[in-house]
Every structure is written in structure tokens, then in C-alpha cells.
Write an enzyme that holds these catalytic residues in place. Structure first.
Site, PDB file in Angstrom:
ATOM      1  CG  MET A   1      -1.652  -1.333   1.385  1.00  0.00           C
ATOM      2  SD  MET A   1      -2.536  -1.717   3.248  1.00  0.00           S
ATOM      3  CE  MET A   1      -3.450  -0.056   3.099  1.00  0.00           C
TER       4      MET A   1
ATOM      5  CG  PHE B   1       1.452   8.102   6.879  1.00  0.00           C
ATOM      6  CD1 PHE B   1       1.049   8.957   5.988  1.00  0.00           C
ATOM      7  CD2 PHE B   1       1.483   8.144   8.246  1.00  0.00           C
ATOM      8  CE1 PHE B   1       0.494  10.112   6.396  1.00  0.00           C
ATOM      9  CE2 PHE B   1       0.861   9.525   8.928  1.00  0.00           C
ATOM     10  CZ  PHE B   1       0.377  10.328   7.990  1.00  0.00           C
ATOM     11  N   GLY B   2       2.430   4.561   4.302  1.00  0.00           N
ATOM     12  CA  GLY B   2       2.651   3.372   3.713  1.00  0.00           C
ATOM     13  C   GLY B   2       2.972   1.932   4.195  1.00  0.00           C
ATOM     14  CB  SER B   3       1.506  -0.099   5.745  1.00  0.00           C
ATOM     15  OG  SER B   3       0.109   0.523   4.967  1.00  0.00           O
ATOM     16  NE  ARG B   4       4.431  -7.665   2.947  1.00  0.00           N
ATOM     17  CZ  ARG B   4       5.444  -8.491   3.328  1.00  0.00           C
ATOM     18  NH1 ARG B   4       6.709  -7.719   3.022  1.00  0.00           N
ATOM     19  NH2 ARG B   4       5.339  -9.316   3.860  1.00  0.00           N
TER      20      ARG B   4
END
Length: 216
Positions: A99, A184-187
Site C-alpha cells: 500500500m 501511511f505506506g504499509s503492507r
């Protein structure tokens, strides 16, 4: 289990994600004050532009649109791009979804069932697209479903230092129901049970609650 009305489209109204307040309120308040005082002070006028841009970015990041939940045994819990599809030693298949900060970061239940475990595991904060991100801060979910135990893992990224679960252990959830937020950015990883083949491919875009992960 039928889908709740919260999954149905409601015009063009876009709600904001639960758990956004600690980030959103200060930035919006700063933008509002700077815009109000900009006409009286050059210093406030200089602050108004970046603070308003930051507030707009926060509003975009924390958007939580309604979704028409798709049909399928396992659906994507996250908006993003399929980063990897890996067979696991126990016969399961791990589908990892990256993401970016531009994606919606509200995650949804991949199947209907009961949350049997929500475990927070401390760790690092390397970029979520890095293989070493498997040792990052994460929340491990287990669902008791018609396919048996389903594991899902929310992994924090380099900036996403907070995972916010929405539902506790013991909660019955519907497929596509909102269950948590990663800031925020992640998985997000989903483990398909043995005998269930992935229907997505590496590099494919996914939409939470819409993209089917399994193949008939």
C-alpha cells in the site's frame, strides 16, 4: 452472512477513517488559523500555503470511501498492488499487498467469520516494499471462517508507525467489513488456505472489498 448496509454506496459522500484524528486535527487546525490570519500578516500568509496543502493531503490520505462488496470466497483486505505470491511451508499461499501513501489505508475483512486473535508484535520500520519488512511492527489477525483459520497480517512501513485495529478478539465480522487502519505506506499479507489458488498476479492492483484473491 449478509453484508451490512455500511458496505453499500451512499452517493458521493466519502467518510474519513477512524483513527485519523491525531494526525488530521492538528494539520487542519493549523491550516484554518493560518488562512484566517494570512491577510494581516505576511508570516502567516507564507505558512498558509504549505499548511493548507498538508491538510488537503491528510484529508485525501485518510479518506474511507464506501464500497460495493464483491462476491467470492476471499477478497482483498487492502487497496494496493500485489507485491508477491509465495507458497508457504504448511501448504498455504501468502499474498502480499503493498500500500503506497496514495492508497486508501482502511483494511477490510477478507472473509466473514469470527476474529479469534488480534496480536500486536513490536518490530522495526523499514520500507514496506523491502523483504526485511517482515520483521516490522505488525498486527497478526486470525479469523475462524467457512474455509477454516485465515491469517492476515498488517505490516507497518517506514512512515506508518501506527496500526489501529477497529475490532477486538471475539468479534463476528462480515466479509468486507472495516477492521483496521495503517497510517501511511504499509503492507497487508493474506494467507490463502491449502488447496485455494490465488486469482491475482504480481503487479496487479487490488481494491479492498472488491478484488477477489482466490480462484474457483
Amino acid at each position: 452472512m449478509p453484508h451490512s448496509s455500511s458496505s453499500a454506496p451512499r452517493g458521493r459522500v466519502v467518510r474519513l477513517a477512524r483513527g485519523a484524528s491525531p494526525w488530521l486535527l492538528p494539520t487542519v487546525a493549523t491550516a484554518a488559523v493560518s488562512l484566517t490570519r494570512a491577510r494581516r500578516s505576511g508570516r502567516w500568509a507564507a505558512l498558509a500555503v504549505p499548511s493548507t496543502a498538508l491538510a488537503a493531503g491528510m484529508l485525501w490520505f485518510f479518506r474511507d470511501p464506501e464500497r460495493e462488496i464483491a462476491q467470492g470466497r476471499v477478497i482483498s483486505p487492502a487497496d494496493g498492488v500485489v507485491q508477491s505470491i509465495m507458497p508457504w511451508k504448511d501448504g498455504r499461499t501468502r499474498v502480499a499487498i503493498f500500500m503506497s501513501p496514495l492508497n486508501v489505508h482502511v483494511n477490510r475483512a477478507p472473509l466473514a467469520g469470527t476474529v479469534t486473535s488480534v496480536e500486536h508484535i513490536p518490530g522495526g520500520f523499514v520500507p514496506a516494499f523491502n523483504k526485511e519488512s517482515e520483521n516490522n511492527e505488525r498486527v497478526v489477525w486470525h479469523f475462524d471462517t467457512e474455509l477454516g483459520d485465515i491469517e492476515m497480517v498488517q505490516i507497518a512501513g517506514a512512515v506508518a508507525r501506527r496500526i489501529v485495529p477497529y475490532v477486538p478478539q471475539g468479534t463476528k465480522v462480515e466479509q468486507g467489513e472495516r477492521i483496521g487502519l495503517i497510517r501511511f505506506g504499509s503492507r497487508v499479507d493474506v494467507y490463502l488456505p491449502e488447496g485455494v489458488e490465488a486469482a491475482v498476479e504480481v503487479g496487479q492492483a487490488t481494491t479492498a472489498g472488491v478484488t477477489r484473491l482466490d480462484r474457483d
